[in-house]
Scaffold this motif. Structure first.
Motif, PDB file in Angstrom:
ATOM      1  N   LEU A   4       0.703  -1.223   0.141  1.00  0.00           N
ATOM      2  CA  LEU A   4       0.060  -0.041  -0.142  1.00  0.00           C
ATOM      3  C   LEU A   4       0.913   1.187   0.047  1.00  0.00           C
ATOM      4  CD1 LEU A   4      -2.794  -0.858   2.543  1.00  0.00           C
ATOM      5  CD2 LEU A   4      -3.121  -0.926   0.093  1.00  0.00           C
ATOM      6  N   SER A   5       1.984   1.080   0.668  1.00  0.00           N
ATOM      7  CA  SER A   5       2.667   2.395   0.543  1.00  0.00           C
ATOM      8  C   SER A   5       3.289   2.760  -0.728  1.00  0.00           C
ATOM      9  CB  SER A   5       4.016   1.996   1.686  1.00  0.00           C
ATOM     10  OG  SER A   5       3.742   1.993   2.877  1.00  0.00           O
ATOM     11  N   GLN A   6       3.598   1.553  -1.587  1.00  0.00           N
ATOM     12  CA  GLN A   6       4.077   1.796  -2.844  1.00  0.00           C
ATOM     13  C   GLN A   6       2.869   2.384  -3.778  1.00  0.00           C
ATOM     14  OE1 GLN A   6       5.687  -1.940  -4.101  1.00  0.00           O
ATOM     15  NE2 GLN A   6       7.160  -1.984  -2.485  1.00  0.00           N
ATOM     16  N   LEU A   7       1.526   1.874  -3.455  1.00  0.00           N
ATOM     17  CA  LEU A   7       0.448   2.341  -4.225  1.00  0.00           C
ATOM     18  C   LEU A   7       0.143   3.826  -4.096  1.00  0.00           C
ATOM     19  CD1 LEU A   7      -1.928  -0.519  -3.987  1.00  0.00           C
ATOM     20  CD2 LEU A   7      -0.668  -0.014  -6.117  1.00  0.00           C
ATOM     21  N   ARG A  46       5.565  -4.392 -15.095  1.00  0.00           N
ATOM     22  CA  ARG A  46       5.041  -3.621 -16.018  1.00  0.00           C
ATOM     23  C   ARG A  46       5.852  -2.279 -15.812  1.00  0.00           C
ATOM     24  NH1 ARG A  46       0.543  -5.550 -18.876  1.00  0.00           N
ATOM     25  NH2 ARG A  46       0.551  -7.858 -18.606  1.00  0.00           N
ATOM     26  N   ARG A  47       5.876  -1.461 -16.920  1.00  0.00           N
ATOM     27  CA  ARG A  47       6.427   0.001 -16.692  1.00  0.00           C
ATOM     28  C   ARG A  47       5.048   0.748 -16.428  1.00  0.00           C
ATOM     29  NH1 ARG A  47       9.150   4.023 -21.005  1.00  0.00           N
ATOM     30  NH2 ARG A  47       9.992   5.694 -19.498  1.00  0.00           N
ATOM     31  N   LEU A  48       4.889   1.563 -15.292  1.00  0.00           N
ATOM     32  CA  LEU A  48       3.756   2.326 -15.214  1.00  0.00           C
ATOM     33  C   LEU A  48       3.931   3.746 -15.469  1.00  0.00           C
ATOM     34  CD1 LEU A  48       3.241   0.599 -11.340  1.00  0.00           C
ATOM     35  CD2 LEU A  48       2.249  -0.018 -13.684  1.00  0.00           C
ATOM     36  N   LEU A  49       5.277   4.282 -15.469  1.00  0.00           N
ATOM     37  CA  LEU A  49       5.262   5.573 -15.664  1.00  0.00           C
ATOM     38  C   LEU A  49       6.353   5.949 -16.772  1.00  0.00           C
ATOM     39  CD1 LEU A  49       5.690   6.930 -11.689  1.00  0.00           C
ATOM     40  CD2 LEU A  49       3.570   7.029 -13.337  1.00  0.00           C
ATOM     41  N   ALA A  50       5.957   7.161 -17.508  1.00  0.00           N
ATOM     42  CA  ALA A  50       6.856   7.599 -18.525  1.00  0.00           C
ATOM     43  C   ALA A  50       7.345   8.987 -17.894  1.00  0.00           C
ATOM     44  CB  ALA A  50       6.085   7.651 -19.898  1.00  0.00           C
ATOM     45  N   ARG A  51       8.601   9.177 -18.201  1.00  0.00           N
ATOM     46  CA  ARG A  51       9.121  10.676 -17.886  1.00  0.00           C
ATOM     47  C   ARG A  51       9.678  11.268 -18.971  1.00  0.00           C
ATOM     48  NH1 ARG A  51      10.146   6.126 -14.858  1.00  0.00           N
ATOM     49  NH2 ARG A  51      10.227   6.139 -12.784  1.00  0.00           N
ATOM     50  N   ASP A  52       9.494  12.624 -19.160  1.00  0.00           N
ATOM     51  CA  ASP A  52       9.997  13.644 -20.055  1.00  0.00           C
ATOM     52  C   ASP A  52      10.430  14.736 -19.213  1.00  0.00           C
ATOM     53  OD1 ASP A  52       8.018  15.406 -19.389  1.00  0.00           O
ATOM     54  OD2 ASP A  52       6.856  14.923 -21.299  1.00  0.00           O
ATOM     55  N   THR A  53      11.047  15.739 -19.826  1.00  0.00           N
ATOM     56  CA  THR A  53      11.774  16.846 -19.107  1.00  0.00           C
ATOM     57  C   THR A  53      10.571  17.448 -18.342  1.00  0.00           C
ATOM     58  OG1 THR A  53      11.625  18.233 -21.210  1.00  0.00           O
ATOM     59  CG2 THR A  53      13.739  16.825 -20.877  1.00  0.00           C
ATOM     60  N   HIS A  54       9.594  17.595 -18.594  1.00  0.00           N
ATOM     61  CA  HIS A  54       8.651  18.489 -17.993  1.00  0.00           C
ATOM     62  C   HIS A  54       7.673  17.850 -16.719  1.00  0.00           C
ATOM     63  CE1 HIS A  54       9.829  21.403 -20.803  1.00  0.00           C
ATOM     64  NE2 HIS A  54       9.372  20.816 -21.831  1.00  0.00           N
ATOM     65  N   LEU A  66      -4.339   2.415 -12.128  1.00  0.00           N
ATOM     66  CA  LEU A  66      -4.844   3.896 -11.086  1.00  0.00           C
ATOM     67  C   LEU A  66      -5.873   3.525 -10.373  1.00  0.00           C
ATOM     68  CD1 LEU A  66      -4.031   6.411 -10.140  1.00  0.00           C
ATOM     69  CD2 LEU A  66      -5.208   7.385 -12.151  1.00  0.00           C
ATOM     70  N   SER A  67      -7.092   3.047 -10.962  1.00  0.00           N
ATOM     71  CA  SER A  67      -8.347   3.111 -10.464  1.00  0.00           C
ATOM     72  C   SER A  67      -8.344   1.995  -9.467  1.00  0.00           C
ATOM     73  CB  SER A  67      -9.707   2.888 -11.560  1.00  0.00           C
ATOM     74  OG  SER A  67      -9.290   1.557 -12.226  1.00  0.00           O
ATOM     75  N   HIS A  68      -7.730   0.944  -9.683  1.00  0.00           N
ATOM     76  CA  HIS A  68      -7.633  -0.183  -8.847  1.00  0.00           C
ATOM     77  C   HIS A  68      -6.658   0.461  -7.273  1.00  0.00           C
ATOM     78  CE1 HIS A  68      -9.496  -2.820 -11.409  1.00  0.00           C
ATOM     79  NE2 HIS A  68      -8.567  -2.391 -12.288  1.00  0.00           N
ATOM     80  N   ALA A  69      -5.755   1.094  -7.644  1.00  0.00           N
ATOM     81  CA  ALA A  69      -4.798   1.693  -6.562  1.00  0.00           C
ATOM     82  C   ALA A  69      -5.683   2.464  -5.627  1.00  0.00           C
ATOM     83  CB  ALA A  69      -3.707   2.307  -7.143  1.00  0.00           C
ATOM     84  N   ARG A  70      -6.518   3.267  -6.471  1.00  0.00           N
ATOM     85  CA  ARG A  70      -7.406   4.257  -5.372  1.00  0.00           C
ATOM     86  C   ARG A  70      -8.370   3.419  -4.917  1.00  0.00           C
ATOM     87  NH1 ARG A  70      -7.564   8.875 -10.127  1.00  0.00           N
ATOM     88  NH2 ARG A  70      -6.409  10.220  -9.387  1.00  0.00           N
TER      89      ARG A  70
END
Length: 284
Positions: A4-7, A46-54, A66-70
């Motif tokens: 849950l801490s990770q979620l 699985r990869r959950l996040l995509a990062r760019d410069t902004h 996301l909905s399951h985590a919430r």
């Protein structure tokens, strides 16, 4: 079992669009939040996040989670509330100014709603002046809205400069009487803008009036005229007009105003949560 801490870190990063802001909101180090996300991605494969410069954005798998985590975090809050002897219960009517809703409100409220599932929170969104009138009539328990400098009403959350915004500042400034896009009365920003123009003898005309910030933003993005907003809430696609081109605007203050007779335990809990979250976001 998912941690849950990770979620919680995953949901915070999605809300804030930043590891730094998510860590600030959770009261953790940025490295800890990063580790939570890495371990969650490893656990799921699985990869959950995509990062760019902004900004940090969800991948397709992140959107699916996301909905399951919430939901899992909501269940955790309900269970904790069930076994707390001092669990808050009851209903609270919160009024929030239009411009604050589109910028910071989701991040401010989500943790409170999750942590206090037995509290029925009723939200009203309107202009600051309208909210104060409703509160005077006993219709709202707690107001989060703007006040002018010198107004002693409420508890200060933070002070913010107002700025002039336009899609194409040079074209708008060259169009004759300044075309204004504004909330209807009793808007605080409208009054401040008109007073500043009047003191400096700048001719103006109202080209769009709307009670919704989304409507005003659409008009400004269409190039219809100039919009006044707190600097941190400037909509994307608009440019701040350079200093000296138009009169300086006075700052506004965002404040919390409780209603006399409201449930003080509920008002105090939500007020402290708002103060902590908003000030944390701004300092970050």
């Amino acid at each position: 079992m998912l941690d849950l801490s990770q979620l919680r870190s995953f949901v915070a990063v999605e809300q804030m669009g930043s590891f730094t802001l998510a860590a600030e909101r959770l009261g953790l180090g940025q490295s800890t939040v990063s580790q939570h996300i890495q371990r969650l991605e490893t656990a799921l494969g699985r990869r959950l996040l995509a990062r760019d410069t902004h900004k940090v954005m969800l991948t397709g798998d992140g959107e699916a989670l996301l909905s399951h985590a919430r939901a899992m975090l909501s269940i955790e809050g309900q269970v904790q509330s069930l076994f707390k002897s001092n669990s808050l219960r009851g209903s609270l009517r919160l009024g929030v100014s239009e411009d604050f809703v589109t910028s910071q409100l989701p991040a401010v409220l989500e943790d409170f709603v999750r942590s206090h599932p037995s509290v029925d929170l009723e939200l009203t969104v309107a202009l600051s002046g309208v909210l104060y009138e409703m509160q005077d009539n006993g219709e709202i328990d707690l107001v989060l809205a703007k006040r002018r400098l010198g107004d002693a009403r409420g508890k200060l959350v933070y002070r913010e400069p107002l700025v002039w915004l336009a899609r194409d500042p040079e074209r708008v400034l060259a169009s004759g009487p300044l075309p204004l896009i504004a909330f209807p009365p009793p808007s605080v920003t409208r009054v401040i803008a008109l007073e500043a123009l009047g003191r400096n003898g700048v001719p103006w005309r109202i080209v769009c009036t709307c009670g919704s910030l989304s409507g005003l933003t659409a008009a400004a993005r269409a190039g219809m005229g100039v919009l006044v907003q707190p600097r941190s809430m400037a909509p994307s696609g608009l440019k701040e007009i350079a200093a000296g081109k138009l009169p300086v605007l006075e700052d506004v203050e965002f404040v919390l105003v409780p209603r006399k007779g409201a449930d003080q335990a509920l008002v105090s809990a939500l007020s402290e949560d708002i103060l902590q979250k908003v000030r944390g976001l701004r300092s970050a």
